[in-house]
Design an enzyme around this catalytic site. Structure first.
Site, PDB file in Angstrom:
ATOM      1  N   GLY A  41      -1.258  20.926  76.571  1.00  0.00           N
ATOM      2  CA  GLY A  41      -0.871  22.074  76.187  1.00  0.00           C
ATOM      3  C   GLY A  41      -1.276  22.340  74.667  1.00  0.00           C
ATOM      4  O   GLY A  41      -1.646  23.581  74.338  1.00  0.00           O
ATOM      5  N   HIS A  42      -1.140  21.356  73.755  1.00  0.00           N
ATOM      6  CA  HIS A  42      -1.500  21.404  72.461  1.00  0.00           C
ATOM      7  C   HIS A  42      -2.871  21.713  72.310  1.00  0.00           C
ATOM      8  O   HIS A  42      -3.352  22.695  71.537  1.00  0.00           O
ATOM      9  CB  HIS A  42      -0.938  20.224  71.604  1.00  0.00           C
ATOM     10  CG  HIS A  42       0.468  19.916  71.600  1.00  0.00           C
ATOM     11  ND1 HIS A  42       1.009  18.680  72.044  1.00  0.00           N
ATOM     12  CD2 HIS A  42       1.553  20.629  70.798  1.00  0.00           C
ATOM     13  CE1 HIS A  42       2.178  18.791  71.846  1.00  0.00           C
ATOM     14  NE2 HIS A  42       2.700  19.592  71.481  1.00  0.00           N
TER      15      HIS A  42
HETATM   16  P1  AMP Z   1       5.439  20.997  69.346  1.00  0.00           P
HETATM   17  O1  AMP Z   1       4.651  20.049  69.188  1.00  0.00           O
HETATM   18  O2  AMP Z   1       6.423  20.935  71.008  1.00  0.00           O
HETATM   19  O3  AMP Z   1       6.352  21.687  68.333  1.00  0.00           O
HETATM   20  O4  AMP Z   1       4.669  22.192  70.122  1.00  0.00           O
HETATM   21  C1  AMP Z   1       3.649  22.696  69.181  1.00  0.00           C
HETATM   22  C2  AMP Z   1       3.060  23.966  69.808  1.00  0.00           C
HETATM   23  O5  AMP Z   1       2.467  23.770  70.871  1.00  0.00           O
HETATM   24  C3  AMP Z   1       4.135  24.991  69.928  1.00  0.00           C
HETATM   25  O6  AMP Z   1       3.474  26.288  69.583  1.00  0.00           O
HETATM   26  C4  AMP Z   1       4.564  25.081  71.355  1.00  0.00           C
HETATM   27  O7  AMP Z   1       4.788  26.320  71.972  1.00  0.00           O
HETATM   28  C5  AMP Z   1       3.055  24.610  72.000  1.00  0.00           C
HETATM   29  N1  AMP Z   1       3.284  24.176  73.295  1.00  0.00           N
HETATM   30  C6  AMP Z   1       3.835  23.008  73.614  1.00  0.00           C
HETATM   31  N2  AMP Z   1       3.807  22.795  74.817  1.00  0.00           N
HETATM   32  C7  AMP Z   1       2.998  23.744  75.444  1.00  0.00           C
HETATM   33  C8  AMP Z   1       2.744  23.934  76.868  1.00  0.00           C
HETATM   34  N3  AMP Z   1       2.908  23.384  77.926  1.00  0.00           N
HETATM   35  N4  AMP Z   1       1.805  24.988  76.864  1.00  0.00           N
HETATM   36  C9  AMP Z   1       1.345  25.763  75.870  1.00  0.00           C
HETATM   37  N5  AMP Z   1       1.779  25.469  74.732  1.00  0.00           N
HETATM   38  C10 AMP Z   1       2.495  24.490  74.293  1.00  0.00           C
END
Ligand code: AMP
Length: 287
Positions: A41-42
């Site tokens: 996702g990232h």
């Molecule tokens: P985090 O590391 O959880 O703070 O996420 C960092 C970025 O990655 C944020 O903009 C999240 O919305 C995005 N993100 C996390 N998981 C996903 C996913 N499954 N699909 C798309 N973007 C994601």
């Protein structure tokens, strides 16, 4: 073919110097802020950055100010080396990984608060969370000075809050959303999925399955309160221990929707606990 190591900077000064040099030579720069423990996702945010700009800067910072006192700040998975290798493979140009001291030096005293949007959903369930998010994202955007920044729709409320603060504070950076990446069984990818035991992992897709079914029923004009009551039962009987929220809200202002209005783009939002993990997800209601 081996991938060259990713340059890593830890200070605001080094980050600014790199971004400034690229922009002065006419290259557009995209920022993808994360908390590390990276998954596909990232990496999809990095891919979108590459499609929109010549350079992509990722940030990794587990921001203490967005975690509540009884939340998982200490337990949050960390692994800079593995993350840097994934980012290099995804075509990222630079990693900014500041320390807590670089972000919040002694004497730090400024808060950033977005009202309204932050008082519902995760904001109601996690008091202070979005103050921390608004503070750190404001800082990262101003530190980096990139042309654009990309955030995932997985955290739809966060994306909405960031769009608001960037508009309100006249921050000169375009904010782009990226679609939710899911495992093959529908579970939204999340760093916190690592907390799930094998049995919990097997139960976890019930959250998205219930949201999808509910969204279809609501689109077919079933009563929203009845559909959500059934979805709630499904999620709990799949093994989730509690539900923080399961609601239909407008996509842009996050106002509660109790009756479908085709003129208002509407989404379902859910947060529920499964073992040690708190999982969130959201889906649009087809029109
Ligand atoms: P985090 O590391 O959880 O703070 O996420 C960092 C970025 O990655 C944020 O903009 C999240 O919305 C995005 N993100 C996390 N998981 C996903 C996913 N499954 N699909 C798309 N973007 C994601």
């Amino acid at each position: 073919m081996s991938v060259p190591a990713l340059p890593i900077v830890h200070s605001v000064a080094d980050l600014r110097a790199a971004v400034k040099a690229w922009r002065q030579s006419g290259e557009r720069v995209a920022l993808t802020p994360t908390m590390g423990a990276l998954h596909d996702g990232h990496l999809s945010l990095v891919a979108q950055g590459r499609a929109q700009a010549e350079r992509v800067v990722a940030t990794i910072f587990v921001n203490p100010t967005q975690f509540g006192p009884n939340e998982d700040f200490d337990a949050y998975p960390r692994g800079l080396e593995a993350d840097a290798a994934l980012l290099a493979g995804a075509g990222c140009d630079l990693l900014y990984a500041p320390s807590v001291g670089e972000m919040y030096p002694p004497g730090f005293a400024t808060s950033v608060r977005v009202t309204g949007l932050t008082e519902v959903l995760c904001g109601a369930a996690r008091p202070g969370h979005f103050d921390g998010v608004a503070q750190v994202v404001t800082k990262l955007l101003l530190q980096a000075g990139t042309d654009l920044a990309i955030f995932g729709e997985k955290d739809w409320q966060q994306l909405t809050v960031i769009r608001r603060l960037v508009a309100d504070l006249n921050i000169d950076c375009a904010i782009l959303g990226a679609p939710i990446l899911r495992e093959s069984d529908g579970l939204a990818m999340s760093s916190r999925n690592r907390y799930l035991s094998p049995a919990e992992r097997a139960a976890a897709p019930a959250l998205y399955a219930s949201l999808r079914q509910a969204a279809e029923e609501i689109a077919a004009r079933a009563a929203i309160d009845e559909v959500l009551a059934r979805a709630r039962e499904q999620i709990l009987s799949a093994g989730f221990s509690s539900i923080d929220y399961l609601e239909a809200r407008s996509a842009d202002h996050l106002t509660l929707v109790t009756e479908l209005d085709p003129a208002t783009p509407t989404r379902l939002f859910a947060a529920a606990h499964l073992g040690r993990a708190r999982l969130i997800d959201n889906i649009s209601i087809p029109r």
